[in-house]
Design a protein around this motif. Sequence first.
Motif, PDB file in Angstrom:
ATOM      1  N   GLU A  38      -4.955  20.711  -3.589  1.00 38.89           N
ATOM      2  CA  GLU A  38      -3.930  21.304  -2.744  1.00 38.89           C
ATOM      3  C   GLU A  38      -3.015  22.146  -3.619  1.00 38.89           C
ATOM      4  OE1 GLU A  38      -0.312  20.359   0.387  1.00 38.89           O
ATOM      5  OE2 GLU A  38      -1.909  18.881   0.113  1.00 38.89           O
ATOM      6  N   ILE A  39      -2.814  23.397  -3.202  1.00 34.70           N
ATOM      7  CA  ILE A  39      -1.873  24.294  -3.860  1.00 34.70           C
ATOM      8  C   ILE A  39      -0.923  24.787  -2.780  1.00 34.70           C
ATOM      9  CG2 ILE A  39      -1.537  26.320  -5.307  1.00 34.70           C
ATOM     10  CD1 ILE A  39      -4.471  26.047  -6.183  1.00 34.70           C
ATOM     11  N   GLN A  40       0.354  24.404  -2.899  1.00 36.61           N
ATOM     12  CA  GLN A  40       1.319  24.652  -1.844  1.00 36.61           C
ATOM     13  C   GLN A  40       1.985  26.018  -1.925  1.00 36.61           C
ATOM     14  OE1 GLN A  40       4.048  21.297  -2.072  1.00 36.61           O
ATOM     15  NE2 GLN A  40       2.850  20.229  -0.498  1.00 36.61           N
ATOM     16  N   ARG A  41       2.682  26.328  -0.866  1.00 31.21           N
ATOM     17  CA  ARG A  41       3.463  27.549  -0.719  1.00 31.21           C
ATOM     18  C   ARG A  41       4.358  27.751  -1.937  1.00 31.21           C
ATOM     19  NH1 ARG A  41       8.562  27.114   1.346  1.00 31.21           N
ATOM     20  NH2 ARG A  41       7.934  25.165   2.288  1.00 31.21           N
ATOM     21  N   GLY A  42       4.349  28.959  -2.469  1.00 28.38           N
ATOM     22  CA  GLY A  42       5.231  29.297  -3.573  1.00 28.38           C
ATOM     23  C   GLY A  42       4.697  28.938  -4.951  1.00 28.38           C
ATOM     24  N   ALA A  43       3.606  28.193  -5.039  1.00 36.24           N
ATOM     25  CA  ALA A  43       3.011  27.905  -6.351  1.00 36.24           C
ATOM     26  C   ALA A  43       2.328  29.175  -6.854  1.00 36.24           C
ATOM     27  CB  ALA A  43       2.020  26.756  -6.258  1.00 36.24           C
ATOM     28  N   VAL A  44       2.322  29.347  -8.176  1.00 36.09           N
ATOM     29  CA  VAL A  44       1.697  30.518  -8.784  1.00 36.09           C
ATOM     30  C   VAL A  44       0.724  30.040  -9.850  1.00 36.09           C
ATOM     31  CG1 VAL A  44       2.081  32.620 -10.132  1.00 36.09           C
ATOM     32  CG2 VAL A  44       3.742  31.937  -8.374  1.00 36.09           C
ATOM     33  N   VAL A  45      -0.524  30.484  -9.736  1.00 39.55           N
ATOM     34  CA  VAL A  45      -1.571  30.141 -10.691  1.00 39.55           C
ATOM     35  C   VAL A  45      -2.021  31.428 -11.355  1.00 39.55           C
ATOM     36  CG1 VAL A  45      -3.867  29.149 -10.984  1.00 39.55           C
ATOM     37  CG2 VAL A  45      -2.296  28.171  -9.284  1.00 39.55           C
ATOM     38  N   GLY A  46      -1.973  31.475 -12.678  1.00 40.01           N
ATOM     39  CA  GLY A  46      -2.324  32.676 -13.422  1.00 40.01           C
ATOM     40  C   GLY A  46      -3.811  32.948 -13.464  1.00 40.01           C
ATOM     41  N   ALA A  47      -4.188  33.861 -14.330  1.00 37.52           N
ATOM     42  CA  ALA A  47      -5.588  34.258 -14.490  1.00 37.52           C
ATOM     43  C   ALA A  47      -6.345  33.251 -15.357  1.00 37.52           C
ATOM     44  CB  ALA A  47      -5.655  35.640 -15.133  1.00 37.52           C
ATOM     45  N   ARG A  48      -7.617  33.099 -15.058  1.00 36.52           N
ATOM     46  CA  ARG A  48      -8.565  32.303 -15.859  1.00 36.52           C
ATOM     47  C   ARG A  48      -8.152  30.839 -16.006  1.00 36.52           C
ATOM     48  NH1 ARG A  48      -7.279  36.761 -17.980  1.00 36.52           N
ATOM     49  NH2 ARG A  48      -5.995  35.768 -19.560  1.00 36.52           N
ATOM     50  N   CYS A  49      -7.481  30.306 -15.012  1.00 34.88           N
ATOM     51  CA  CYS A  49      -7.122  28.886 -15.024  1.00 34.88           C
ATOM     52  C   CYS A  49      -8.272  28.079 -14.441  1.00 34.88           C
ATOM     53  CB  CYS A  49      -5.851  28.643 -14.213  1.00 34.88           C
ATOM     54  SG  CYS A  49      -4.378  29.391 -14.941  1.00 34.88           S
ATOM     55  N   ARG A  50      -8.293  26.798 -14.770  1.00 37.52           N
ATOM     56  CA  ARG A  50      -9.292  25.884 -14.205  1.00 37.52           C
ATOM     57  C   ARG A  50      -8.534  24.695 -13.648  1.00 37.52           C
ATOM     58  NH1 ARG A  50     -12.102  21.606 -16.742  1.00 37.52           N
ATOM     59  NH2 ARG A  50     -10.889  22.248 -18.517  1.00 37.52           N
ATOM     60  N   ILE A  51      -8.716  24.417 -12.364  1.00 38.23           N
ATOM     61  CA  ILE A  51      -8.009  23.328 -11.700  1.00 38.23           C
ATOM     62  C   ILE A  51      -9.050  22.339 -11.195  1.00 38.23           C
ATOM     63  CG2 ILE A  51      -6.399  22.706  -9.884  1.00 38.23           C
ATOM     64  CD1 ILE A  51      -5.339  25.613 -10.085  1.00 38.23           C
ATOM     65  N   GLY A  52      -9.029  21.125 -11.759  1.00 32.56           N
ATOM     66  CA  GLY A  52     -10.015  20.111 -11.428  1.00 32.56           C
ATOM     67  C   GLY A  52      -9.816  19.499 -10.061  1.00 32.56           C
ATOM     68  N   ALA A  53     -10.847  18.831  -9.595  1.00 31.44           N
ATOM     69  CA  ALA A  53     -10.861  18.193  -8.280  1.00 31.44           C
ATOM     70  C   ALA A  53      -9.665  17.270  -8.085  1.00 31.44           C
ATOM     71  CB  ALA A  53     -12.155  17.396  -8.111  1.00 31.44           C
ATOM     72  N   ASN A  54      -9.163  17.241  -6.866  1.00 29.45           N
ATOM     73  CA  ASN A  54      -8.093  16.337  -6.449  1.00 29.45           C
ATOM     74  C   ASN A  54      -6.739  16.600  -7.108  1.00 29.45           C
ATOM     75  OD1 ASN A  54      -9.651  14.550  -4.619  1.00 29.45           O
ATOM     76  ND2 ASN A  54     -10.784  14.180  -6.507  1.00 29.45           N
ATOM     77  N   ALA A  55      -6.550  17.752  -7.726  1.00 26.07           N
ATOM     78  CA  ALA A  55      -5.243  18.084  -8.311  1.00 26.07           C
ATOM     79  C   ALA A  55      -4.275  18.504  -7.202  1.00 26.07           C
ATOM     80  CB  ALA A  55      -5.382  19.198  -9.340  1.00 26.07           C
ATOM     81  N   PHE A  56      -2.983  18.325  -7.457  1.00 23.21           N
ATOM     82  CA  PHE A  56      -1.941  18.672  -6.493  1.00 23.21           C
ATOM     83  C   PHE A  56      -0.898  19.534  -7.183  1.00 23.21           C
ATOM     84  CE2 PHE A  56       2.253  17.645  -4.595  1.00 23.21           C
ATOM     85  CZ  PHE A  56       2.038  18.157  -3.332  1.00 23.21           C
ATOM     86  N   LEU A  57      -0.796  20.802  -6.776  1.00 28.63           N
ATOM     87  CA  LEU A  57       0.201  21.734  -7.299  1.00 28.63           C
ATOM     88  C   LEU A  57       1.172  22.042  -6.170  1.00 28.63           C
ATOM     89  CD1 LEU A  57      -2.406  22.166  -9.113  1.00 28.63           C
ATOM     90  CD2 LEU A  57      -1.389  24.360  -9.659  1.00 28.63           C
TER      91      LEU A  57
END
Length: 167
Positions: A38-57
């Motif tokens: 889950e990545i919520q409203r207003g979160a910012v993820v840059g380039a070439r990132c890796r986000i594993g399963a079940n993470a919460f941003l």
Amino acid sequence: MPVVNARIDASAELADPALVNVYGCTIGAGTRVGPFVEIQRGAVVGARCRIGANAFLCEGVTLEDDVAIGPGVMFTNDRHPRAVTAAGALMGPEDWTLETTRIGAGAVIGANATILCGLSIGPGARIAPGSVVTRDVPAGAHRAGVPAAPSHPAPHPSSLLTPVEAP
């Protein structure tokens, strides 16, 4: 699980849009998002990132470029979470203060780590799996434990070899 009102670069990869909850956020070029994230409203993820399963941003989290987020990593954004106000009404957006968190370029956060709000984790920092980060982490530093404290990185396997003497 929806993908709604998100700005996602065309080169970013979602494991399966039906298996993520991504809304009102920004996801940069070449980023990979695992299932059940889950990545919520207003979160910012840059380039070439890796986000594993079940993470919460949550709202207020910014990942700079080249950040690795392990499976099950949790971020917080409220220093004093409550369900109801002093008057007993269910809390709304006006009843709490958003605390932002910034993760510097190239940082690595291990699986199941929890990052408390209002912190900065510097570029190239490494957080060990299962750690609870309660304070800022300087660039290049290593943290481990509950609460996370300075640690030394494991030696590279090649440094464990015994040098062979020349004949």
